[in-house]
Motif scaffolding. Structure first.
Motif, PDB file in Angstrom:
ATOM      1  N   LEU A  23       0.925  -1.177   0.106  1.00  0.00           N
ATOM      2  CA  LEU A  23      -0.004  -0.098  -0.249  1.00  0.00           C
ATOM      3  C   LEU A  23       0.887   1.272   0.011  1.00  0.00           C
ATOM      4  CD1 LEU A  23      -2.908  -1.030   2.287  1.00  0.00           C
ATOM      5  CD2 LEU A  23      -3.048  -0.838   0.164  1.00  0.00           C
ATOM      6  N   ALA A  24       1.945   1.078   0.601  1.00  0.00           N
ATOM      7  CA  ALA A  24       2.920   2.343   0.829  1.00  0.00           C
ATOM      8  C   ALA A  24       3.480   2.624  -0.598  1.00  0.00           C
ATOM      9  CB  ALA A  24       4.276   2.009   1.805  1.00  0.00           C
ATOM     10  N   TYR A  25       3.684   1.883  -1.704  1.00  0.00           N
ATOM     11  CA  TYR A  25       3.744   2.237  -3.135  1.00  0.00           C
ATOM     12  C   TYR A  25       2.958   2.929  -3.652  1.00  0.00           C
ATOM     13  CZ  TYR A  25       5.268   1.134  -7.885  1.00  0.00           C
ATOM     14  OH  TYR A  25       5.479   1.206  -9.209  1.00  0.00           O
ATOM     15  N   TYR A  26       1.636   2.765  -3.524  1.00  0.00           N
ATOM     16  CA  TYR A  26       0.565   3.297  -4.009  1.00  0.00           C
ATOM     17  C   TYR A  26       0.040   4.686  -3.119  1.00  0.00           C
ATOM     18  CZ  TYR A  26       0.219  -0.958  -6.477  1.00  0.00           C
ATOM     19  OH  TYR A  26       0.112  -2.295  -7.567  1.00  0.00           O
ATOM     20  N   ASN A  58      -8.187  -1.396 -11.385  1.00  0.00           N
ATOM     21  CA  ASN A  58      -7.293  -1.961 -10.477  1.00  0.00           C
ATOM     22  C   ASN A  58      -6.923  -0.575  -9.407  1.00  0.00           C
ATOM     23  OD1 ASN A  58      -6.318  -5.123 -10.727  1.00  0.00           O
ATOM     24  ND2 ASN A  58      -6.946  -4.336 -12.683  1.00  0.00           N
ATOM     25  N   ALA A  59      -6.921   0.594  -9.962  1.00  0.00           N
ATOM     26  CA  ALA A  59      -6.555   1.722  -9.204  1.00  0.00           C
ATOM     27  C   ALA A  59      -7.698   2.012  -8.498  1.00  0.00           C
ATOM     28  CB  ALA A  59      -6.282   2.847 -10.188  1.00  0.00           C
ATOM     29  N   SER A  60      -9.013   1.713  -8.828  1.00  0.00           N
ATOM     30  CA  SER A  60      -9.994   2.162  -8.153  1.00  0.00           C
ATOM     31  C   SER A  60     -10.124   1.191  -6.551  1.00  0.00           C
ATOM     32  CB  SER A  60     -11.500   1.734  -8.956  1.00  0.00           C
ATOM     33  OG  SER A  60     -11.709   0.290  -8.900  1.00  0.00           O
ATOM     34  N   LEU A  61      -9.553  -0.033  -6.570  1.00  0.00           N
ATOM     35  CA  LEU A  61      -9.603  -0.511  -5.400  1.00  0.00           C
ATOM     36  C   LEU A  61      -9.061   0.153  -4.188  1.00  0.00           C
ATOM     37  CD1 LEU A  61      -8.512  -4.110  -6.886  1.00  0.00           C
ATOM     38  CD2 LEU A  61     -10.686  -3.772  -5.721  1.00  0.00           C
ATOM     39  N   LEU A  62      -7.726   0.708  -4.729  1.00  0.00           N
ATOM     40  CA  LEU A  62      -6.869   1.693  -3.749  1.00  0.00           C
ATOM     41  C   LEU A  62      -7.511   2.975  -3.673  1.00  0.00           C
ATOM     42  CD1 LEU A  62      -3.899   0.542  -5.730  1.00  0.00           C
ATOM     43  CD2 LEU A  62      -4.169   0.038  -3.316  1.00  0.00           C
ATOM     44  N   ALA A  63      -8.098   3.486  -4.408  1.00  0.00           N
ATOM     45  CA  ALA A  63      -8.845   4.937  -4.497  1.00  0.00           C
ATOM     46  C   ALA A  63      -9.990   4.551  -3.166  1.00  0.00           C
ATOM     47  CB  ALA A  63      -9.480   5.322  -5.483  1.00  0.00           C
ATOM     48  N   VAL A  64     -10.763   3.584  -3.491  1.00  0.00           N
ATOM     49  CA  VAL A  64     -11.768   3.251  -2.488  1.00  0.00           C
ATOM     50  C   VAL A  64     -11.372   3.154  -0.987  1.00  0.00           C
ATOM     51  CG1 VAL A  64     -14.001   1.903  -1.974  1.00  0.00           C
ATOM     52  CG2 VAL A  64     -13.591   2.903  -4.382  1.00  0.00           C
ATOM     53  N   LYS A 101       6.402  14.212  -8.365  1.00  0.00           N
ATOM     54  CA  LYS A 101       6.962  13.986  -7.143  1.00  0.00           C
ATOM     55  C   LYS A 101       7.332  12.361  -7.314  1.00  0.00           C
ATOM     56  CE  LYS A 101       5.292  13.766  -2.235  1.00  0.00           C
ATOM     57  NZ  LYS A 101       4.204  14.047  -1.385  1.00  0.00           N
ATOM     58  N   ILE A 102       6.606  11.581  -8.014  1.00  0.00           N
ATOM     59  CA  ILE A 102       6.995  10.137  -8.123  1.00  0.00           C
ATOM     60  C   ILE A 102       7.989   9.768  -9.371  1.00  0.00           C
ATOM     61  CG2 ILE A 102       4.943   9.344  -6.993  1.00  0.00           C
ATOM     62  CD1 ILE A 102       3.703   8.332  -9.336  1.00  0.00           C
ATOM     63  N   GLY A 103       7.986  10.998 -10.220  1.00  0.00           N
ATOM     64  CA  GLY A 103       9.072  10.823 -11.160  1.00  0.00           C
ATOM     65  C   GLY A 103       8.539   9.945 -12.432  1.00  0.00           C
ATOM     66  N   GLN A 157      -2.332   5.665 -12.086  1.00  0.00           N
ATOM     67  CA  GLN A 157      -3.798   6.265 -12.010  1.00  0.00           C
ATOM     68  C   GLN A 157      -4.196   6.685 -10.620  1.00  0.00           C
ATOM     69  OE1 GLN A 157      -5.397   6.434 -14.655  1.00  0.00           O
ATOM     70  NE2 GLN A 157      -5.039   4.643 -16.075  1.00  0.00           N
ATOM     71  N   VAL A 158      -3.590   5.920  -9.442  1.00  0.00           N
ATOM     72  CA  VAL A 158      -3.856   6.322  -8.270  1.00  0.00           C
ATOM     73  C   VAL A 158      -3.447   7.797  -7.852  1.00  0.00           C
ATOM     74  CG1 VAL A 158      -3.615   5.736  -5.974  1.00  0.00           C
ATOM     75  CG2 VAL A 158      -4.007   3.824  -7.497  1.00  0.00           C
ATOM     76  N   THR A 159      -2.176   8.043  -8.595  1.00  0.00           N
ATOM     77  CA  THR A 159      -1.726   9.268  -8.238  1.00  0.00           C
ATOM     78  C   THR A 159      -2.479  10.373  -8.817  1.00  0.00           C
ATOM     79  OG1 THR A 159       0.617   8.505  -8.146  1.00  0.00           O
ATOM     80  CG2 THR A 159       0.474  10.691  -8.727  1.00  0.00           C
ATOM     81  N   THR A 160      -3.019  10.253 -10.015  1.00  0.00           N
ATOM     82  CA  THR A 160      -3.777  11.292 -10.505  1.00  0.00           C
ATOM     83  C   THR A 160      -5.261  11.252  -9.966  1.00  0.00           C
ATOM     84  OG1 THR A 160      -4.053   9.643 -12.729  1.00  0.00           O
ATOM     85  CG2 THR A 160      -2.658  11.674 -12.554  1.00  0.00           C
ATOM     86  N   THR A 161      -5.592   9.926  -9.297  1.00  0.00           N
ATOM     87  CA  THR A 161      -6.945  10.012  -8.887  1.00  0.00           C
ATOM     88  C   THR A 161      -7.034  10.985  -7.596  1.00  0.00           C
ATOM     89  OG1 THR A 161      -7.678   7.729  -9.393  1.00  0.00           O
ATOM     90  CG2 THR A 161      -8.550   8.671  -7.399  1.00  0.00           C
TER      91      THR A 161
END
Length: 894
Positions: A25-28, A145-151, A296-298, A355-359
């Motif tokens: 999770l720390a990666y995302y 797959n990013a939506s899992l982390l966003a939620v 920030k994440i390059g 995708q998570v970053t821009t979310t």
């Protein structure tokens, strides 16, 4: 002791899993906040970390429901079911207090679009509404797959910052816009994943087979369906969109593996003129947040290139004509779990992280720009109200007296876009067309959706740019083949009759005596082919009129269907009941006839009534065929007309018994997999009296392989030379002039010995792109006496074209019943060179092959399922091809 040892091992395993999960999770996700342990992590529900496998739709749904059950910030709503009956869900995420008052918040937010009350709203205390939509293309999985982390983040993150965000924002998450395609793709890549990840681009995991997961069940691109609304996914989603009227909508996609990351704005000159400049400014301001987060994440990224904001049927552009801001994200795709690219190995988790970053940057932007976004939406509708009152067109009227079903279908779509629709107060004659109060519809322009109404009804041929990411025209009355008129001055008696909160399907009925001699119905009705197919499937003897006849004073036109009562396998009362059923189901008036002696025209026993056979249809569907084109035909026949259709792979022709079919459809495609032996087998099948129906490049393939006599114009190698001041710009429009070249560049571009002038290399791609026909509408003339013209009221028809194939006229005077006009452009963009090539060319060519025929349609008559106006060309080919000849008039029956 053994028991305690086992418990210790279990505890250690659990702690290890939790540690790994936190690391993953720390990666995302940000680690500057704490996370509520009561909210399940994705791994705790899925059994694997996000990015290790591609989530399937059932797993995604399982996680979303688990979060909904665990969090008072989240409410899950099922808003539709796909063709494959998968649930489509929307998660409403906001603070617990907002959740308790959600109905009031929604109602107040909706008032921003009502100029009568929006000026009294205190926007400083209103939450903004953010809609986040993921993976409309199923083979672009990083979004879903990013939506899992966003939620998870929105439900579990804790701290003052997230609390403030959720107080000030209502976040709507559509985690999987295309569940059917996503499930198809996830199944492919997961079932071919190696334990040791293979990054070879040639590997089977990274090369999904035809038709791929991009499309929905019927192989449609759902990202083109926001305006036409032909699929349940789109209809359900649009209802939710208008229930909320979001301020910002994000649309998460993928692009080619060798690219990086794109966010809007797109090319500034390629936005639709109806989209306000303020929309572009806000998009650019929001983009600054994405740039900062990706810096920030390059991660590499680009903006203001390649993509546009023109066609309002796309998810990122539809909001722009509804007072919102749409943002497109495009992430380079790993296509599997990892793949070698020009930028190094692209791994699935990396694509998800962007995708998570821009979310998260979208959420940050909405929070920071909340007052501006709310004010923009309010001002958009207030300005629209003034525009609607001050422009020249009071209303648009459309209809077709002989086919109320097509009018109904368009009115139904318009109502779904929250546009008010009325009946005319009385009969109208406008632009040479009659519009009746029972079958016509009126759309007044003085309403909040004025700009969307313009986008639906306008015919635009002037553009700032000549390059389009998608289509350049979609004029809906043209698409539906309807009579239409713009009302610039309301009649003295008034224009608007009954307001229709919902539109009703036309009422069909059987007219006349139950003790009928025969029954007849007109072929003008859009759903007449469905009625005919029902009759043929019941083995009812059915005849088609190849010339007009009369029933009393009622003229029955070419193509009318006649059903004699005698000599049927059904008893007379059962046949009457069947006729009643098909009348109601298909919106048709069926006339009961009491005598075979027609007062004018054909008598019912004439040999010019041709007995029809039920078509047995094969659609070639597989490698080498355009999935969207064959999908449109499949959807039309199966979903709309209830016609069972076989889908057969082209490379299976050599082992299939073709004699069980009477019609084979060769949709747009290349067909390189068909062997010479299969071609000969296909030719022999046609010669035995069958119909081969070919469309677009499918028709070109038949001609190139000597199977048809259809001829095409040779493709030009380059655009015709133009004056130096015209070619100096990368924009090559047929309606706008580029800036004049400097003297030096003019000298450098001077033609030599008949060669075209030298041009700047940087403009080469744009110059070539300007010669494409990305999608425009053209005028054609149809022979109404030809079987392909049966059911049309007027010879003036509009075709949609998105290619540069030009079909030559045939030497036979009967082979080209549909021709482009001398000035064919009706709406959209075409270069002058291509417009000259298109003039007076054939749109249909028919070739006799033995006792059979090949019918070649150069353009797709079923485009995106909403081109109702030309569907009948396709259906007429299927039903009436059995007696069409190119070299002689329609043969009589013996």
């Amino acid at each position: 002791m053994k028991k305690y040892y086992g418990l210790l091992l279990l505890l250690l395993a659990t702690l290890t899993a939790l540690a790994q999960s936190k690391s993953n999770l720390a990666y995302y996700l940000p680690q500057t906040v704490t996370y509520n342990p009561a909210i399940p992590t994705p791994a705790s529900v899925l059994g694997y970390e996000v990015g290790e496998w591609h989530v399937s739709h059932d797993q995604l749904l399982m996680y979303m429901r688990a979060v909904d059950a665990a969090s008072d910030r989240v409410t899950l709503t099922e808003y539709a079911r796909t063709h494959e009956h998968r649930p489509l869900v929307l998660l409403t995420i906001t603070s617990p207090e907002n959740q308790r008052n959600i109905a009031q918040i929604k109602a107040e937010h909706h008032q921003l679009t009502d100029p009568a009350v929006s000026g009294r709203l205190d926007i400083s205390r209103m939450p903004a509404v953010l809609w986040m939509g993921y993976s409309v293309h199923g083979s672009e999985p990083s979004g879903t797959n990013a939506s899992l982390l966003a939620v998870y983040y929105l439900a579990a993150a804790q701290g003052p910052a997230i609390d403030e965000t959720l107080r000030n924002t209502v976040i709507l998450v559509d985690p999987s816009i295309n569940p059917d395609g996503m499930s198809r793709f996830a199944g492919w890549v997961n079932s071919r994943r190696s334990k040791n990840l293979v990054t070879d681009p040639n590997n089977v995991e990274q090369n999904e087979v035809w038709p791929g997961g991009r499309f929905n069940h019927y192989w449609f691109d759902l990202n083109r369906d926001w305006l036409p609304l032909q699929h349940p996914e789109s209809r359900g989603r649009l209802q939710q969109f208008h229930d909320w009227k979001p301020n910002l909508l994000t649309d998460h996609h993928e692009m080619s593996s060798n690219s990086t990351f794109f966010f809007q704005p797109g090319v500034p000159s390629r936005k639709h003129p109806l989209t306000p400049e303020r929309n572009f400014e806000l998009t650019k301001s929001i983009g600054a947040y994405h740039a900062k987060a990706l810096d920030k994440i390059g991660s590499l990224y680009f903006t203001e290139e390649n993509y546009d904001d023109f066609y309002y049927g796309k998810g990122s552009t539809y909001p722009d004509v509804n007072g919102a801001v749409g943002i497109l994200f495009e992430q380079a795709s790993s296509r599997g779990h990892a793949q070698e690219t020009v930028n190094g190995i692209l791994r699935f988790p990396f694509t998800i992280r962007n995708q998570v970053t821009t979310t998260l940057s979208s959420i940050e932007a909405v929070q920071a720009l909340r007052p501006e976004l709310l004010a923009y939406q309010r001002d958009f509708y207030q300005k629209v109200a003034g525009e609607a009152r001050n422009q020249g067109v009071r209303a648009y009227v459309f209809g077709a007296d002989q086919d109320p079903a097509r009018s109904y279908e368009l009115a139904r779509i318009i109502r779904q876009h929250q546009i008010a629709v009325y009946r005319p107060k009385s009969a109208l004659t406008l632009g040479g067309h009659m519009f009746s109060p029972t079958n016509a519809y009126v759309v007044p322009t003085d309403q909040p959706q004025f700009r969307l109404i313009q986008a639906m009804f306008e015919s635009r041929t002037k553009f700032q740019d000549s390059i389009f990411y998608d289509i350049s025209a979609w004029t809906l009355p043209y698409a539906f083949g309807l009579n239409t008129a713009a009302v610039t001055k309301a009649p003295k008696a008034g224009l608007l009759g009954q307001r229709l909160d919902s539109v009703s399907f036309p009422m069909g009925r059987v007219l006349g005596d139950k003790n009928a001699y025969a029954y007849a119905f007109s072929w003008h009705g859009y759903y007449a082919p469905r009625a005919l197919n029902t009759l043929l499937a019941r083995k009812v003897t059915v005849k088609v009129a190849t010339e007009p006849f009369f029933i009393g004073d009622t003229k029955m036109d070419y193509g009318s269907i006649m059903v004699p009562v005698a000599s049927q396998s059904l008893p007379a009362d059962s046949l009457h009941a069947l006729m009643q059923r098909i009348a109601v189901q298909n919106g048709l008036d069926v006339l009961a006839i009491t005598t075979g002696l027609s007062p004018q025209g054909l008598k019912l026993g004439s040999v010019n009534f041709v007995t029809l056979k039920k078509p047995e249809i094969m659609l070639l569907a597989g490698q080498g065929v355009s999935p969207t084109d064959v999908g449109e035909a499949w959807h039309l026949l199966d979903n709309r007309f209830d016609m069972a259709t076989s889908l057969v792979a082209p490379d299976a022709l050599d082992r299939v018994n073709l004699d069980r079919y009477t019609v084979i459809v060769v949709s747009d495609g290349t067909y390189g997999g068909i062997t010479p032996a299969s071609r000969e087998k296909l030719r022999a099948w046609v010669q035995r009296g069958n119909t081969l129906l070919a469309i677009g490049r499918g028709a070109k393939w038949l001609a190139d392989n000597g199977m048809s006599t259809t001829r095409f114009k040779a493709a030009g190698t380059a655009p015709a030379p133009m004056a130096p001041e015209t070619v100096a710009s990368p924009v090559a429009s047929n309606t706008t002039k580029a800036p004049a070249a400097s003297p030096a560049s003019a000298r450098a571009g001077t033609p030599t010995a008949g060669l075209p002038p030298q041009q700047p290399y940087v403009g080469m791609r744009n110059t070539a792109s300007a010669q494409e026909i990305s999608g425009a509408i053209f005028s054609v003339r149809l022979d109404l006496t030809h079987p392909l013209g049966y059911g049309y009221e007027s010879p003036d028809v509009h075709l949609f074209r998105d290619h540069t194939l030009f079909m030559e006229r045939s030497a036979s005077p009967y082979a080209n019943p549909l021709m482009y006009t001398a000035r064919p452009l009706a709406s959209g963009f075409i270069s002058k060179a291509n417009e000259l090539k298109l003039r007076n060319t054939a749109a249909v060519d028919i070739a006799d092959v033995g006792a059979g025929r090949i019918i070649s349609l150069v353009d797709d008559p079923n485009f995106r399922a909403f081109w109702y106006g030309t569907n009948k060309l396709f259906l007429n080919s299927i039903f009436f091809g059995q007696f069409i000849r190119a070299g002689s008039p329609t043969p009589s029956e013996e």
